[in-house]
Design an enzyme around this catalytic site. Structure first.
Site, PDB file in Angstrom:
ATOM      1  N   ARG A 162       0.923  -1.037   0.102  1.00  0.00           N
ATOM      2  CA  ARG A 162       0.029   0.027  -0.012  1.00  0.00           C
ATOM      3  C   ARG A 162       0.816   1.114  -0.173  1.00  0.00           C
ATOM      4  O   ARG A 162       1.987   1.184   0.194  1.00  0.00           O
ATOM      5  CB  ARG A 162      -0.866   0.238   1.354  1.00  0.00           C
ATOM      6  N   LYS A 220      -2.058  -2.427   7.898  1.00  0.00           N
ATOM      7  CA  LYS A 220      -3.383  -1.858   8.600  1.00  0.00           C
ATOM      8  C   LYS A 220      -3.437  -2.511   9.771  1.00  0.00           C
ATOM      9  O   LYS A 220      -3.045  -3.703  10.168  1.00  0.00           O
ATOM     10  CB  LYS A 220      -4.431  -2.431   7.713  1.00  0.00           C
ATOM     11  N   HIS A 224      -2.477   2.174  -6.004  1.00  0.00           N
ATOM     12  CA  HIS A 224      -3.212   0.899  -5.708  1.00  0.00           C
ATOM     13  C   HIS A 224      -3.456  -0.021  -7.045  1.00  0.00           C
ATOM     14  O   HIS A 224      -3.479  -1.155  -6.782  1.00  0.00           O
ATOM     15  CB  HIS A 224      -4.661   1.320  -5.314  1.00  0.00           C
ATOM     16  N   ARG A 231      -0.754  -2.308  -6.791  1.00  0.00           N
ATOM     17  CA  ARG A 231      -0.935  -3.427  -5.948  1.00  0.00           C
ATOM     18  C   ARG A 231      -1.986  -4.317  -6.458  1.00  0.00           C
ATOM     19  O   ARG A 231      -1.749  -5.527  -6.457  1.00  0.00           O
ATOM     20  CB  ARG A 231      -1.589  -2.812  -4.450  1.00  0.00           C
ATOM     21  N   HIS A 250      -4.074  -9.283   3.639  1.00  0.00           N
ATOM     22  CA  HIS A 250      -5.625  -9.323   4.025  1.00  0.00           C
ATOM     23  C   HIS A 250      -5.722 -10.245   5.190  1.00  0.00           C
ATOM     24  O   HIS A 250      -7.106  -9.849   5.523  1.00  0.00           O
ATOM     25  CB  HIS A 250      -6.315  -9.654   2.629  1.00  0.00           C
ATOM     26  N   TYR A 258       5.487 -17.474   9.688  1.00  0.00           N
ATOM     27  CA  TYR A 258       6.555 -18.607   9.708  1.00  0.00           C
ATOM     28  C   TYR A 258       5.651 -19.816   9.829  1.00  0.00           C
ATOM     29  O   TYR A 258       5.868 -21.115   9.307  1.00  0.00           O
ATOM     30  CB  TYR A 258       7.448 -18.341  10.823  1.00  0.00           C
TER      31      TYR A 258
END
Length: 301
Positions: free
Chosen positions: A151, A175, A247, A250, A273, A282
Site C-alpha cells: 500500500r 493496517k 493501488h 498493488r 489481507h 512462519y
C-alpha cells in the site's frame, strides 16, 4: 459417493481432455479455476468437499477475489470455469444440484482500480528518467510497489532496517499495525540500491527520517501525495489512458500472480489481507515458499 478434491480434480482433468477434447491450454485454464476454489476453502480453513460447496460459498469466493484485486473480466472467466467443473460433477452423478445455476458473473458496474498488463507496467517503469534524482526515486518506488504489492502508506513508512536484501525480504507494517514479511524481487532491490546510493546518500536527512527508505528532496519522509502525483505524471508520459494510482500497482501485483497460477493463500498473506503476526507467517507459509511463489509467477522475478 463423497468425492475429495484430489479425486474430483483428477477426474475433471481426464473429462476435459478425453470427453471434451479440449486443447491443453483450455484444460489448464479450467483446472486452474477449479483449483483456485479449493485454495480459497483451504485459506479459510473450511473443510468442504466439492459436493458440499453451495452458492453462498461461491459468492464469498468472488468477494475474496475482488478483495485481492482481481478484475471483473478475470472473475467472469473463473465463474465460467467453475460452471464447467460443477457441470462435470452433475454429469458424473457426483452432485445433485448445481451451485452455479444462480451464480452470476460480477458486473462491471462496481468500480475497481484499473489493472495494468505487464507490457503497460514496463511502459510505466520506462517513463522514469533515470538521469535525474526524481526519476531514480520514482523508478525505485514503482519497482517496490509492483514487486511486493505494498500500500502507498506502507511504502512511505518503509524502513531501511526492515529490508533484508540478502534474504530478499521486507518487514512491512500494515493496517492495524500488523507486521508481515513480504518478498522483494531482484529488479526492485537493484533500483532501490541505485536510489539509496545515488540520491538518498547525498541528502541532508532531517531528524526522525534517518531510517526511512524513501525521502523527499529535502530529506523528510516521502508523502503519499508525491507518490500519487509522480505515478500520474509518469502514466501520462507513458501514454497510458487508464486511471492509475499506487493501488493500481498493488492490484496488478495480485492479478498477475493469481492469473499466472500462484496460490491464493500465498498472495493473501503477501497483501496482508489476513490479520497475522510475523510468527504466524512462519507457521503458515515459510519464507522459502513465498520466495518460490514470487520467482515462479511474478513477471519481474
Amino acid at each position: 459417493m463423497t468425492i475429495t478434491w484430489p479425486q474430483a480434480l483428477k477426474q475433471f482433468d481426464g473429462y476435459l481432455r478425453l470427453e471434451k477434447a479440449l486443447s491443453p491450454n483450455s484444460v489448464e485454464a479450467y483446472m486452474r479455476d477449479a483449483t483456485k476454489l479449493q485454495q480459497f476453502l483451504l485459506s479459510q480453513r473450511r473443510h468442504l468437499g466439492p459436493a458440499q460447496v453451495d452458492t453462498a460459498t461461491l459468492r464469498e469466493f468472488l468477494v475474496f477475489l475482488t478483495d485481492l484485486g482481481l478484475g471483473t473480466a478475470s472473475q467472469a472467466r473463473i465463474v465460467s470455469g467453475l460452471k464447467a467443473f460443477f457441470e462435470f460433477l452433475i454429469t458424473e452423478d457426483l452432485l445433485r444440484e448445481d451451485p452455479t445455476d444462480t451464480l452470476a458473473a460480477p458486473k462491471s458496474g462496481r468500480h475497481l482500480p484499473d489493472t495494468l498488463s505487464y507490457p503497460e507496467i514496463e511502459q510505466l517503469l520506462g517513463a522514469a528518467d533515470l538521469s535525474t534524482d526524481a526519476g531514480l526515486r520514482a523508478r525505485a518506488f514503482l519497482e517496490v510497489l509492483y514487486s511486493s504489492g505494498l500500500r502507498v502508506t506502507e511504502l512511505c513508512d518503509l524502513r531501511l532496517s526492515n529490508i533484508n536484501a540478502t534474504e530478499g525480504y521486507m518487514k512491512v507494517l500494515g493496517k492495524g499495525n500488523k507486521e508481515r514479511l513480504v518478498p522483494i524481487g531482484r529488479e526492485a532491490l537493484k533500483h532501490l540500491n541505485f536510489y539509496l546510493s545515488g540520491v538518498r546518500g547525498h541528502l541532508d536527512i532531517k531528524p526522525g527520517a534517518e531510517d526511512l527508505a524513501f525521502l523527499s528532496h529535502r530529506g523528510r519522509q516521502l508523502s503519499r501525495i508525491t507518490v500519487f502525483t509522480t505515478i500520474k505524471e509518469l502514466a501520462e508520459l507513458a501514454g497510458l489512458r487508464k486511471t492509475i494510482s499506487p493501488h493500481t500497482l498493488r492490484h496488478s501485483f495480485a492479478t498477475h500472480l493469481i492469473e499466472g497460477g500462484a496460490d491464493l493463500r500465498a498472495v493473501q498473506e503477501m497483501l496482508g489481507h489476513v490479520s497475522i503476526t510475523t510468527t504466524e507467517i512462519y507457521t503458515h507459509l515459510d519464507r522459502d515458499y513465498l520466495r518460490q511463489v514470487i520467482t515462479e509467477f511474478h513477471p519481474r522475478s
